[in-house]
Design an enzyme around this catalytic site. Structure first.
Site, PDB file in Angstrom:
ATOM      1  N   ASP A 156       9.394  -6.311   7.904  1.00  0.00           N
ATOM      2  CA  ASP A 156       8.258  -5.166   8.185  1.00  0.00           C
ATOM      3  C   ASP A 156       8.464  -4.800   9.600  1.00  0.00           C
ATOM      4  OD1 ASP A 156       7.347  -5.028   5.691  1.00  0.00           O
ATOM      5  OD2 ASP A 156       5.571  -6.112   5.933  1.00  0.00           O
ATOM      6  N   ASP A 171       0.770 -11.710   6.448  1.00  0.00           N
ATOM      7  CA  ASP A 171       1.397 -10.765   5.523  1.00  0.00           C
ATOM      8  C   ASP A 171       2.585 -10.466   5.682  1.00  0.00           C
ATOM      9  OD1 ASP A 171      -0.779  -9.438   6.873  1.00  0.00           O
ATOM     10  OD2 ASP A 171       0.342  -7.768   6.196  1.00  0.00           O
ATOM     11  N   ASN A 172       3.114 -10.651   6.892  1.00  0.00           N
ATOM     12  CA  ASN A 172       4.483 -10.037   7.605  1.00  0.00           C
ATOM     13  C   ASN A 172       5.416 -11.076   7.815  1.00  0.00           C
ATOM     14  OD1 ASN A 172       3.617  -7.503   7.489  1.00  0.00           O
ATOM     15  ND2 ASN A 172       3.054  -7.268   9.708  1.00  0.00           N
ATOM     16  N   GLY A 207      -0.032   6.571   1.439  1.00  0.00           N
ATOM     17  CA  GLY A 207       1.039   5.706   0.824  1.00  0.00           C
ATOM     18  C   GLY A 207       2.266   6.193   1.170  1.00  0.00           C
ATOM     19  N   ARG A 265      14.647  -0.251   1.079  1.00  0.00           N
ATOM     20  CA  ARG A 265      14.829  -1.815   1.693  1.00  0.00           C
ATOM     21  C   ARG A 265      15.428  -2.552   0.728  1.00  0.00           C
ATOM     22  NH1 ARG A 265       9.391  -3.130   5.237  1.00  0.00           N
ATOM     23  NH2 ARG A 265       8.506  -3.705   3.278  1.00  0.00           N
ATOM     24  N   GLY A 317       0.921  -1.247   0.071  1.00  0.00           N
ATOM     25  CA  GLY A 317       0.037  -0.166  -0.083  1.00  0.00           C
ATOM     26  C   GLY A 317       0.938   1.318  -0.005  1.00  0.00           C
ATOM     27  N   LYS A 342       9.840   2.171   0.840  1.00  0.00           N
ATOM     28  CA  LYS A 342       8.752   2.132   1.442  1.00  0.00           C
ATOM     29  C   LYS A 342       8.407   3.521   1.701  1.00  0.00           C
ATOM     30  CE  LYS A 342       7.113   0.392   6.054  1.00  0.00           C
ATOM     31  NZ  LYS A 342       7.590  -0.659   7.108  1.00  0.00           N
ATOM     32  N   ARG A 371       5.790 -13.194   0.546  1.00  0.00           N
ATOM     33  CA  ARG A 371       5.332 -13.497   1.980  1.00  0.00           C
ATOM     34  C   ARG A 371       4.367 -14.623   2.065  1.00  0.00           C
ATOM     35  NH1 ARG A 371       5.145  -7.764   3.775  1.00  0.00           N
ATOM     36  NH2 ARG A 371       6.340  -6.776   2.286  1.00  0.00           N
TER      37      ARG A 371
END
Length: 488
Positions: free
Chosen positions: A262, A252-253, A126, A176, A92, A113, A183
């Protein structure tokens, strides 16, 4: 050394069908400036610090300038958040610029990020803010120095562009790096859509790229799942041994490569508290420190479920069945090494009882283990610097008698054991108050010297570094009021 423009891009993920991502360019920010950087992470791309003196480089790391060879995308994924399935998440506010192949032949994906809105922003802006970006930068590189698998942080670039959270803050972007950002949720999204071929195609891609030794198997998918579970078990053992709490262990992490992924409302233990909850938003304590290994096991069942279209339910269950034993072995091995002992059955009660003493006396976890390195195995009732950490000193004395006997039976000279233990027990960790001090100076004074100082200190967490002794102290009383949440 190379320049950004001379890097060789090999964008493997972007060559997959657009089922897995959306092409999107970063949204520029005005007047970007460098906040901090990691020389060690730069070297992964064959770059050095001189590259960050070029305005063109800062513009690129701000998302204001794309280079030839970059193919900017935001990845699609879903996930279980606090135990509940969320059907579409995705990047996102993170945008993958591309994948660089360095001179050693290693592939490193470069992701910004805080790069602006994507099709997966779900109403968000965002953006990332300066405070959370500094925290992620410092912790990513600190975890690497602790030899814990992690995504890396190359740099933080700031801008005076306003970002609104609880208050008005300023924008920042973290660059990053990781071999892959795939994931567990990257597979889940297609399972819940009943789309088998995207699951198979993604599994084939991940196996070919990151588990190539499995390509020769007639049916590589069960072993792929097994390998992910074993990497996850090892990662959990490393987190628990160092006292790291992630805070948001949603599927999702969870990295398919067993990386720490994350960094949000994370925290390291100060006073040892098994039920420590670092995330102010986690009111139910789902992701408490002592729950992390079990949460990882639960998350693996969701990955196994997502891969069931490629194997039977029984096969998927069998593939992750080794996780509890693998975690137990890895955790015991790491804890035994921290205590200067061999990982045997007789070691377990000593370690368990020590942790109970720490919890009952609210003793600082990192300080205790570092002082334990200097334990005199010949002085059952001595060891005053260690003993003074405890309120119940009689209980400590009783434990110390048993521990001293175990060390004498082990037979290693104290000096030799102490030197080895100091390579297992860090003196310095990223305590929340240290990060907070650095963030306040950065945000209020635009002074990034404390961020740089912390980064340099935490790059050598096992060294004495006497000039920084104050950074190894227990946190001050005001630090107990620091709260971190998912807001960033």
């Amino acid at each position: 050394m190379a320049t950004l423009e001379s890097l060789t891009f090999d964008n493997g993920f972007a060559r997959l069908p657009e089922t897995y991502y959306a092409r999107v360019c970063p949204t520029p920010v005005p007047d970007p400036y460098l906040v901090c950087y990691s020389p060690e992470a730069l070297s992964l791309l064959d770059l050095d610090a001189t590259e960050l003196k070029r305005p063109e480089t800062i513009e690129t790391l701000a998302g204001n300038r794309l280079l030839p060879g970059m193919d900017a995308i935001a990845a699609l994924y879903a996930g279980h958040q606090f135990g509940h399935y969320v059907p579409q998440l995705g990047d996102g506010r993170a945008i993958l610029l591309g994948e660089v192949r360095n001179r050693a032949g290693e592939g490193w994906e470069i992701q910004l990020k805080g790069a602006g809105r994507t099709p997966y922003s779900r109403g968000g802006d965002g953006r990332a803010v300066l405070r959370s970006s500094i925290r992620e930068f410092l912790c990513s590189e600190a975890m690497h120095a602790l030899d814990i698998p992690t995504t890396r942080a190359l740099a933080v670039v700031g801008s005076d562009h306003p970002v609104y959270r609880e208050d008005e803050e300023t924008a920042a972007l973290v660059t990053r790096l990781a071999p892959s950002f795939v994931r567990f949720g990257s597979f889940e999204v297609f399972y819940y859509r009943n789309q088998v071929e995207p699951i198979r195609h993604l599994a084939d891609y991940v196996i070919a790229r990151y588990y190539p030794e499995l390509k020769t198997l007639a049916d590589p998918y069960p072993e792929f799942l097994r390998q992910v579970s074993l990497r996850t078990a090892e990662l959990m053992a490393q987190w628990q041994a160092v006292g790291f709490s992630h805070g948001v262990m949603n599927t999702d992490n969870m990295s398919i490569l067993g990386l720490t992924l994350d960094y949000g409302p994370f925290g390291f233990l100060d006073a040892f508290d098994p039920g420590f909850v670092c995330n102010h938003s986690d009111t139910g304590g789902r992701y408490a420190f002592d729950q992390q290994p079990d949460v990882a096991a639960w998350n693996l069942t969701k990955l196994a479920q997502a891969l069931v279209p490629l194997m039977s339910v029984e096969t998927a269950s069998q593939a992750i069945s080794e996780y509890p034993q693998a975690f137990g072995r890895a955790y015991l091995a790491r804890m035994a090494a921290k205590f200067g002992l061999a990982p045997g059955d007789d070691t377990v009660p000593l370690i368990t009882d020590a942790l109970q003493l720490l919890a009952g006396n609210r003793v600082d976890y990192t300080i205790f283990l570092r002082k334990l390195c200097a334990f005199d195995s010949q002085a059952d009732a001595g060891n005053a610097p260690l003993r003074d950490l405890f309120l119940d000193r009689a209980a400590f004395d009783a434990w110390a008698v048993r521990y001293g006997a175990a060390l004498r039976q082990h037979g290693q000279p104290d000096a030799e054991r102490a030197a080895t233990m100091r390579t297992r027990n860090p003196k310095y960790i990223l305590r929340n108050y240290l990060a907070e001090n650095a963030i306040r100076r950065a945000a209020d004074l635009r002074d990034y010297s404390e961020v740089e100082r912390l980064h340099r200190l935490l790059a050598r967490p096992f060294d004495e570094q006497p000039a920084f002794e104050a950074y190894a102290a227990e946190p001050p009383d005001w630090a107990k009021r620091i709260e971190v949440s998912c807001s960033s």
